[in-house]
Design a protein around this motif. Structure first.
Motif, PDB file in Angstrom:
ATOM      1  N   UNK A 510       0.756  -1.239   0.000  1.00 21.69           N
ATOM      2  CA  UNK A 510       0.000   0.000   0.000  1.00 21.69           C
ATOM      3  C   UNK A 510       0.787   1.290   0.000  1.00 21.69           C
ATOM      4  N   UNK A 511       2.110   1.209   0.039  1.00 19.27           N
ATOM      5  CA  UNK A 511       2.899   2.440   0.090  1.00 19.27           C
ATOM      6  C   UNK A 511       3.421   2.775  -1.306  1.00 19.27           C
ATOM      7  N   UNK A 512       3.270   4.030  -1.696  1.00 15.99           N
ATOM      8  CA  UNK A 512       3.670   4.452  -3.039  1.00 15.99           C
ATOM      9  C   UNK A 512       5.090   5.003  -3.036  1.00 15.99           C
ATOM     10  N   UNK A 513       5.917   4.423  -3.881  1.00 15.61           N
ATOM     11  CA  UNK A 513       7.291   4.896  -4.020  1.00 15.61           C
ATOM     12  C   UNK A 513       7.414   5.528  -5.412  1.00 15.61           C
ATOM     13  N   UNK A 514       7.625   6.841  -5.430  1.00 14.16           N
ATOM     14  CA  UNK A 514       7.716   7.553  -6.698  1.00 14.16           C
ATOM     15  C   UNK A 514       9.173   7.622  -7.147  1.00 14.16           C
ATOM     16  N   UNK A 515       9.419   7.271  -8.403  1.00 15.38           N
ATOM     17  CA  UNK A 515      10.779   7.374  -8.932  1.00 15.38           C
ATOM     18  C   UNK A 515      11.222   8.835  -8.897  1.00 15.38           C
ATOM     19  N   UNK A 516      12.427   9.054  -8.386  1.00 17.45           N
ATOM     20  CA  UNK A 516      12.938  10.412  -8.246  1.00 17.45           C
ATOM     21  C   UNK A 516      12.643  10.998  -6.878  1.00 17.45           C
ATOM     22  N   UNK A 517      11.753  10.319  -6.112  1.00 20.94           N
ATOM     23  CA  UNK A 517      11.375  10.840  -4.800  1.00 20.94           C
ATOM     24  C   UNK A 517      10.037  11.552  -4.873  1.00 20.94           C
ATOM     25  N   UNK A 518       9.482  11.858  -3.733  1.00 19.74           N
ATOM     26  CA  UNK A 518       8.178  12.511  -3.651  1.00 19.74           C
ATOM     27  C   UNK A 518       8.379  13.995  -3.326  1.00 19.74           C
ATOM     28  N   UNK A 519       8.400  14.879  -4.345  1.00 24.64           N
ATOM     29  CA  UNK A 519       8.702  16.287  -4.106  1.00 24.64           C
ATOM     30  C   UNK A 519       7.714  16.983  -3.180  1.00 24.64           C
ATOM     31  N   UNK A 520       6.434  16.608  -3.276  1.00 26.79           N
ATOM     32  CA  UNK A 520       5.404  17.257  -2.450  1.00 26.79           C
ATOM     33  C   UNK A 520       5.659  16.975  -0.970  1.00 26.79           C
ATOM     34  N   UNK A 521       5.980  15.700  -0.656  1.00 26.25           N
ATOM     35  CA  UNK A 521       6.238  15.339   0.740  1.00 26.25           C
ATOM     36  C   UNK A 521       7.482  16.051   1.268  1.00 26.25           C
ATOM     37  N   UNK A 522       8.546  16.060   0.458  1.00 24.24           N
ATOM     38  CA  UNK A 522       9.803  16.680   0.894  1.00 24.24           C
ATOM     39  C   UNK A 522       9.606  18.180   1.143  1.00 24.24           C
ATOM     40  N   UNK A 523       8.800  18.825   0.287  1.00 22.61           N
ATOM     41  CA  UNK A 523       8.533  20.253   0.451  1.00 22.61           C
ATOM     42  C   UNK A 523       7.750  20.499   1.745  1.00 22.61           C
ATOM     43  N   UNK A 524       6.707  19.679   1.987  1.00 25.84           N
ATOM     44  CA  UNK A 524       5.897  19.846   3.207  1.00 25.84           C
ATOM     45  C   UNK A 524       6.740  19.641   4.456  1.00 25.84           C
ATOM     46  N   UNK A 525       7.627  18.657   4.394  1.00 27.12           N
ATOM     47  CA  UNK A 525       8.474  18.372   5.561  1.00 27.12           C
ATOM     48  C   UNK A 525       9.354  19.582   5.897  1.00 27.12           C
ATOM     49  N   UNK A 526       9.928  20.211   4.865  1.00 27.62           N
ATOM     50  CA  UNK A 526      10.765  21.387   5.074  1.00 27.62           C
ATOM     51  C   UNK A 526       9.929  22.555   5.595  1.00 27.62           C
TER      52      UNK A 526
END
Length: 550
Positions: A510-526
């Motif tokens: 059930x977990x989605x792994x996006x090639x290149x990484x997940x930009x939306x998640x990384x932005x929210x985390x920052x």
């Protein structure tokens, strides 16, 4: 031969099912131009119109094309995702109370919104059952805006708390964005409720133990979609959910027995059955235990309690292993779920086994439990008026689903041809050779910049493999029950260039792994780390992260 010929002429049963649904997909598509001209308010008001028609006696199936068209249009506006035609087929399969097999990456989370929306209109509740709390929360937050604008309420059941989706709620912890705390009863009164199989099961048991109906939190079990249905309804089908209470027995005997067990030798003093996780003493073993305890007959009726303690002590020492079946954290033995790889705080093995493990690990022993209520997943989910499921791997268990649950499996076509290559298994003589080959494979992927995800069966194996990679100087992340707090972050990073992620089965579903990484998640985390960031800096940072992930 005749069967093959008939299949070529008429197609398989699965082909005929898909063919039957194609005209309905056409009806949904034909409604799209008219629906797209409606305002958001008019689109949301359609839900009340559908409810009125149901109240006037219209069958739910008659609303399907319009309801799917409305749901698709609202999803396009609020989630920026438009259901593909094959996803509409998936939604129809779920609505009909069948199991939709959809390949990895085909968007099962979005597919479920169609059937949940349609069935929730009846006002009896619709449940989306996931394998863990993280997915229940993530999917509810992700799909919440769609349901909210369609005029449906969404509840989320978690291990120790519950929420209602509320886009006006802004908590201090941004991980709980839009999730307003509520009572469990309120979460179940929502039109749609997301939660795990364990939570739905334990709430059912607790409701059956109350003395006043007003204390019940659940309502009738009307409609459920089980995500990763093969894991929950087949792999865990006979796993009992047990609510237990403490007994008055003393814990001293566990320590006394624990000192005897290490002196016993396998085959000479005891035998074990690994499949059923049982152990039994041999004649020599009986004599040795009797001498150690200073008794003449271990099987005298007065000593039956001792036999039970010895057997549980044996099981704790030889069948239950640290960092595989359980972990020791803050002086407490915490069970690791064998199916999801996750920690289960607060859960305890029954019949004295947990106490025997606590004695073995030399931590404080809690009182033994007695069973107060119990149910298996198999019996729980057969109580729903209508049950559906979705997974990437169900066709192989189609006969079991049909026999046990009377559920038919329909394989939905993929939106595009599948270009992934599936290679056969490779078998090695020894575990060491296998690990060396895995490390060489990872090194090759890492050097080429290809992200690699490595699945392991236990915490112990994941950490052992991590040790190999440390010695090779390969940077990597480890996702297991010991590091579950960082799960979202590790998964978001797993697809980055040259990334290496070692995971137990907790990350396998059930977990989605996006090639290149997940930009939306990384932005929210920052952004969470620096909420005072200026809009100009935010725009610059978002562009930078997007570029890094592409």
């Amino acid at each position: 031969m005749i069967n093959v010929l008939l299949k070529q002429i008429f197609g398989s049963k699965n082909d005929r099912e898909i063919k039957r649904m194609r005209p309905v997909v056409g009806q949904v598509g034909a409604l799209e131009p008219a629906v797209s001209r409606l305002t958001d308010q008019q689109l949301g008001a359609k839900s009340d119109e559908f409810r009125k028609r149901l109240a006037d006696g219209a069958p739910l199936d008659d609303l399907l094309p319009e309801a799917f068209a409305v749901c698709r249009e609202m999803s396009k506006r609020k989630l920026k995702m438009r259901h593909f035609d094959v996803q509409l087929i998936g939604g129809m399969i779920l609505h009909e109370g069948k199991i939709a097999e959809m390949k990895t990456g085909e968007g099962k989370t979005l597919v479920a919104t169609l059937a949940l929306y349609l069935n929730a209109l009846e006002g009896k509740g619709a449940h989306l059952v996931t394998v863990n709390d993280y997915l229940a929360k993530r999917d509810a937050q992700w799909m919440g805006p769609l349901y909210h604008h369609l005029g449906l309420s969404v509840g989320i059941i978690q291990h120790e708390t519950s929420f209602l989706f509320d886009p006006t709620y802004d908590p201090e912890d941004k991980r709980l964005l839009y999730l307003r705390p509520c009572t469990r009863r309120e979460a179940y009164r929502a039109d749609i409720t997301y939660g795990t199989n364990n939570e739905f099961g334990f709430d059912y048991l607790r409701d059956n133990m109350v003395t006043d109906l007003d204390q019940c939190v659940q309502r009738e079990l009307h409609y459920a979609i089980v995500d990763e249905v093969d894991s929950i309804l087949i792999d865990e089908a006979r796993t009992p959910l047990i609510i237990s209470g403490p007994t008055e027995d003393s814990t001293d005997l566990y320590y006394r027995i624990d000192r005897i067990i290490p002196g016993l030798k396998r085959e000479e003093h005891y035998t074990i059955e690994e499949k059923t996780k049982t152990a039994a003493l041999t004649e020599e073993g009986n004599e040795k235990v009797e001498r150690a305890l200073g008794i003449t007959n271990l099987y005298d009726p007065a000593n039956m309690n001792l036999v039970h303690h010895v057997v549980q002590g044996l099981r704790a020492h030889v069948l239950y292993h640290r960092d595989v079946d359980y972990v020791v954290k803050d002086g407490e033995v915490i069970i690791v779920d064998e199916f999801t790889g996750r920690l289960m705080p607060g859960r305890r093995w029954s019949d004295g086994l947990h106490q025997a493990v606590e004695a073995k690990e030399e931590v404080k022993i809690a009182n033994e439990n007695q069973t107060l209520a119990s149910i298996t997943f198999q019996n729980l989910f057969r109580m729903y008026d209508k049950l559906a499921g979705m997974t990437g791997t169900a066709d192989t268990e189609a006969s079991e689903f049909a026999k046990i649950y009377n559920l038919e499996v329909v394989v939905a076509p993929t939106n595009r041809p599948n270009i992934r290559q599936d290679f056969p298994d490779v078998v090695y003589r020894t575990e060491k050779e296998k690990f060396n080959a895995i490390v060489e494979d990872i090194k090759d992927c890492h050097q080429r910049g290809q992200p690699a995800l490595v699945g392991t069966i236990s915490i112990e194996k994941s950490e052992r493999l991590a040790g190999y990679l440390v010695r090779q100087g390969i940077k990597h992340s480890v996702l297991n029950a010991k590091h579950h707090e960082r799960e979202a972050e590790i998964i978001a990073q797993a697809g980055r260039k040259a990334g290496v992620t070692i995971a137990t089965n907790m990350a396998g579903r059930g977990t989605d792994i996006l090639l290149g990484g997940n930009p939306e998640f990384l932005f929210k985390k920052t952004l969470y780390a620096d909420p005072e960031m200026t809009p100009e800096r935010q725009a610059s940072l978002q562009a930078q992260i997007q570029a890094e992930c592409e």
